[in-house]
Design a protein around this motif. Structure first.
Motif, PDB file in Angstrom:
ATOM      1  N   GLY A 146     -17.009  17.620  15.786  1.00  0.00           N
ATOM      2  CA  GLY A 146     -16.620  18.839  16.491  1.00  0.00           C
ATOM      3  C   GLY A 146     -15.861  19.767  15.563  1.00  0.00           C
ATOM      4  O   GLY A 146     -15.602  19.444  14.400  1.00  0.00           O
ATOM      5  N   ILE A 147     -15.476  20.921  16.096  1.00  0.00           N
ATOM      6  CA  ILE A 147     -14.785  21.936  15.284  1.00  0.00           C
ATOM      7  C   ILE A 147     -13.472  21.400  14.710  1.00  0.00           C
ATOM      8  O   ILE A 147     -13.060  21.778  13.621  1.00  0.00           O
ATOM      9  CB  ILE A 147     -14.574  23.207  16.130  1.00  0.00           C
ATOM     10  N   CYS A 148     -12.840  20.484  15.429  1.00  0.00           N
ATOM     11  CA  CYS A 148     -11.569  19.917  14.952  1.00  0.00           C
ATOM     12  C   CYS A 148     -11.758  18.966  13.775  1.00  0.00           C
ATOM     13  O   CYS A 148     -10.786  18.548  13.142  1.00  0.00           O
ATOM     14  CB  CYS A 148     -10.859  19.199  16.087  1.00  0.00           C
ATOM     15  N   LYS A 149     -13.008  18.585  13.472  1.00  0.00           N
ATOM     16  CA  LYS A 149     -13.367  17.744  12.327  1.00  0.00           C
ATOM     17  C   LYS A 149     -12.899  16.295  12.425  1.00  0.00           C
ATOM     18  O   LYS A 149     -12.871  15.578  11.415  1.00  0.00           O
ATOM     19  CB  LYS A 149     -12.867  18.345  11.012  1.00  0.00           C
ATOM     20  N   VAL A 150     -12.479  15.871  13.616  1.00  0.00           N
ATOM     21  CA  VAL A 150     -12.025  14.487  13.756  1.00  0.00           C
ATOM     22  C   VAL A 150     -12.649  13.768  14.949  1.00  0.00           C
ATOM     23  O   VAL A 150     -12.287  12.638  15.246  1.00  0.00           O
ATOM     24  CB  VAL A 150     -10.481  14.391  13.848  1.00  0.00           C
ATOM     25  N   ARG A 151     -13.567  14.427  15.655  1.00  0.00           N
ATOM     26  CA  ARG A 151     -14.253  13.784  16.788  1.00  0.00           C
ATOM     27  C   ARG A 151     -15.747  13.840  16.498  1.00  0.00           C
ATOM     28  O   ARG A 151     -16.295  14.930  16.270  1.00  0.00           O
ATOM     29  CB  ARG A 151     -13.891  14.474  18.105  1.00  0.00           C
ATOM     30  N   LYS A 152     -16.389  12.644  16.510  1.00  0.00           N
ATOM     31  CA  LYS A 152     -17.744  12.541  15.990  1.00  0.00           C
ATOM     32  C   LYS A 152     -18.670  11.883  17.002  1.00  0.00           C
ATOM     33  O   LYS A 152     -18.300  10.887  17.644  1.00  0.00           O
ATOM     34  CB  LYS A 152     -17.723  11.721  14.691  1.00  0.00           C
ATOM     35  N   ASN A 153     -19.877  12.443  17.094  1.00  0.00           N
ATOM     36  CA  ASN A 153     -20.944  11.835  17.888  1.00  0.00           C
ATOM     37  C   ASN A 153     -21.645  10.788  17.020  1.00  0.00           C
ATOM     38  O   ASN A 153     -22.249  11.108  15.996  1.00  0.00           O
ATOM     39  CB  ASN A 153     -21.940  12.928  18.317  1.00  0.00           C
ATOM     40  N   ILE A 154     -21.518   9.517  17.444  1.00  0.00           N
ATOM     41  CA  ILE A 154     -22.241   8.456  16.742  1.00  0.00           C
ATOM     42  C   ILE A 154     -23.176   7.806  17.761  1.00  0.00           C
ATOM     43  O   ILE A 154     -22.726   7.128  18.689  1.00  0.00           O
ATOM     44  CB  ILE A 154     -21.285   7.410  16.128  1.00  0.00           C
ATOM     45  N   ASP A 155     -24.448   8.093  17.620  1.00  0.00           N
ATOM     46  CA  ASP A 155     -25.488   7.526  18.503  1.00  0.00           C
ATOM     47  C   ASP A 155     -25.184   7.759  19.981  1.00  0.00           C
ATOM     48  O   ASP A 155     -25.310   6.845  20.815  1.00  0.00           O
ATOM     49  CB  ASP A 155     -25.663   6.025  18.223  1.00  0.00           C
ATOM     50  N   GLY A 156     -24.729   8.972  20.300  1.00  0.00           N
ATOM     51  CA  GLY A 156     -24.546   9.335  21.709  1.00  0.00           C
ATOM     52  C   GLY A 156     -23.192   8.965  22.284  1.00  0.00           C
ATOM     53  O   GLY A 156     -22.958   9.169  23.479  1.00  0.00           O
ATOM     54  N   THR A 157     -22.314   8.415  21.453  1.00  0.00           N
ATOM     55  CA  THR A 157     -20.949   8.122  21.908  1.00  0.00           C
ATOM     56  C   THR A 157     -19.984   8.974  21.085  1.00  0.00           C
ATOM     57  O   THR A 157     -20.142   9.080  19.868  1.00  0.00           O
ATOM     58  CB  THR A 157     -20.617   6.619  21.717  1.00  0.00           C
ATOM     59  N   LEU A 158     -18.996   9.590  21.750  1.00  0.00           N
ATOM     60  CA  LEU A 158     -18.014  10.403  21.026  1.00  0.00           C
ATOM     61  C   LEU A 158     -16.828   9.534  20.624  1.00  0.00           C
ATOM     62  O   LEU A 158     -16.273   8.816  21.459  1.00  0.00           O
ATOM     63  CB  LEU A 158     -17.539  11.575  21.908  1.00  0.00           C
ATOM     64  N   TYR A 159     -16.458   9.612  19.352  1.00  0.00           N
ATOM     65  CA  TYR A 159     -15.349   8.818  18.828  1.00  0.00           C
ATOM     66  C   TYR A 159     -14.224   9.710  18.312  1.00  0.00           C
ATOM     67  O   TYR A 159     -14.469  10.763  17.720  1.00  0.00           O
ATOM     68  CB  TYR A 159     -15.812   7.923  17.674  1.00  0.00           C
ATOM     69  N   SER A 160     -13.000   9.254  18.550  1.00  0.00           N
ATOM     70  CA  SER A 160     -11.829   9.835  17.889  1.00  0.00           C
ATOM     71  C   SER A 160     -11.715   9.138  16.547  1.00  0.00           C
ATOM     72  O   SER A 160     -11.342   7.962  16.472  1.00  0.00           O
ATOM     73  CB  SER A 160     -10.575   9.584  18.731  1.00  0.00           C
ATOM     74  N   MET A 161     -12.056   9.858  15.462  1.00  0.00           N
ATOM     75  CA  MET A 161     -12.118   9.226  14.147  1.00  0.00           C
ATOM     76  C   MET A 161     -10.731   9.032  13.531  1.00  0.00           C
ATOM     77  O   MET A 161     -10.548   8.202  12.650  1.00  0.00           O
ATOM     78  CB  MET A 161     -12.973  10.069  13.187  1.00  0.00           C
TER      79      MET A 161
END
Ligand code: SF4
Length: 291
Positions: free
Chosen positions: A32-47
């Motif tokens: 996402g725009i914040c650069k720390v939340r990522k879509n990995i195979d359809g699940t959103l993660y707080s990286m």
């Protein structure tokens, strides 16, 4: 990393983040725009879950909170990432960092470890934990888990934020936060659109929500010459605050210094004093900061 709270899965594999008003629609393997939340195979993660970029036992006045437990200290932690893109960002080296550029492994901490550090610092004057330095909204899952444990330890939570967060997540966090400092960055939407790539209205809604929750609130207004120092627009904004949030909050009028992509000279002291004089016509607790 942890699975994020507040998002929707789409049938095409995209996810829509519901944490902040940007509502990023993120395709697989992207952030996402914040650069720390990522879509990995359809699940959103707080990286950035547990990733600490900065930690320090600070005077409470440095948050800034001038009217909450004066003279105390608060263990202050931050991560990386931000959901605003401010041209004048004073913490851009952590706010604009991507998760893969993050801190060394030894600074990956659990909520339990951070809470124990806060407890250990009580005899040094520590009152609890402040989520600060970068935007804590984009660290939501770690902040939420940690804030709950801090309250169980009977310590205080301080949330230092740009206020750009959706209503449901802030309402869920509110019971655990004792004091807020919210940045109000400009007087109107034009300023927000041009210089933060966001809208002002969600920030004003967050301020109203906090006021009506009876939590301690202080606001910070960074004065940038020629950008948000117009006296008429400033008075209009103060009027909005008084009419919608009352006067039971403190206001910090802070000096800007050139940073990130903004190279205008630092704010003249006279400009800070003029705006402070206007604010004091309406609000009792007004402070000039960063001078
Ligand atoms: S928190 Fe990040 S990913 Fe979610 S909507 Fe906001 S900017 Fe986008």
């Amino acid at each position: 990393m942890r699975e994020a709270q507040y998002y929707n899965k789409h049938e095409d594999g995209k996810v829509e983040c519901e944490l902040c008003p940007r509502r990023c629609l993120i395709i697989n393997n992207h952030l996402g725009i914040c650069k720390v939340r990522k879509n990995i195979d359809g699940t959103l993660y707080s990286m950035n879950y547990g990733h600490i970029s900065s930690i320090s036992l600070d005077p409470i006045e440095k948050k800034p909170l001038n009217d909450y437990k004066k003279g105390s200290k608060v263990l202050s932690i931050g991560s990386i990432g931000c959901n605003l893109i401010c041209e004048f960002c004073q913490n851009w080296h952590i706010a604009r960092a991507e998760f893969h550029e993050t801190t060394p492994k030894e600074l990956d901490l659990t909520p339990e470890t951070v809470v124990q550090m806060a407890i250990d610092a009580v005899n040094l004057g520590n009152i609890g934990l402040a989520y600060t330095y970068n935007e804590p909204t984009v660290w939501y899952e770690f902040v939420y888990d940690t804030a709950r444990l801090i309250k169980e330890a009977k310590l205080d939570n301080v949330f230092v934020s740009n206020g750009y967060i959706n209503e449901k997540p802030i309402e869920k966090l509110l019971p655990f936060i004792d004091a807020f400092n919210i940045d109000l960055k400009g007087t109107d939407n034009t300023f927000y659109n041009r210089l933060t790539k966001a809208d002002i209205d969600p920030v004003l809604q967050t301020i109203k929500l906090i006021v009506h929750s009876d939590k301690h609130l202080e606001l910070t207004y960074l004065v940038i010459p020629g950008k948000n120092d117009d006296a008429i627009a400033f008075r209009y904004m103060i009027n909005w605050l008084v009419n919608n949030a009352g006067t039971d909050f403190s206001l910090h009028i802070n000096r800007y210094f050139p940073a990130y992509r903004m190279h205008i000279s630092a704010t003249p002291i006279e400009s800070l004093m003029n705006l402070a004089a206007i604010a004091r016509e309406y609000i009792p607790k007004v402070y000039i900061g960063n001078v």
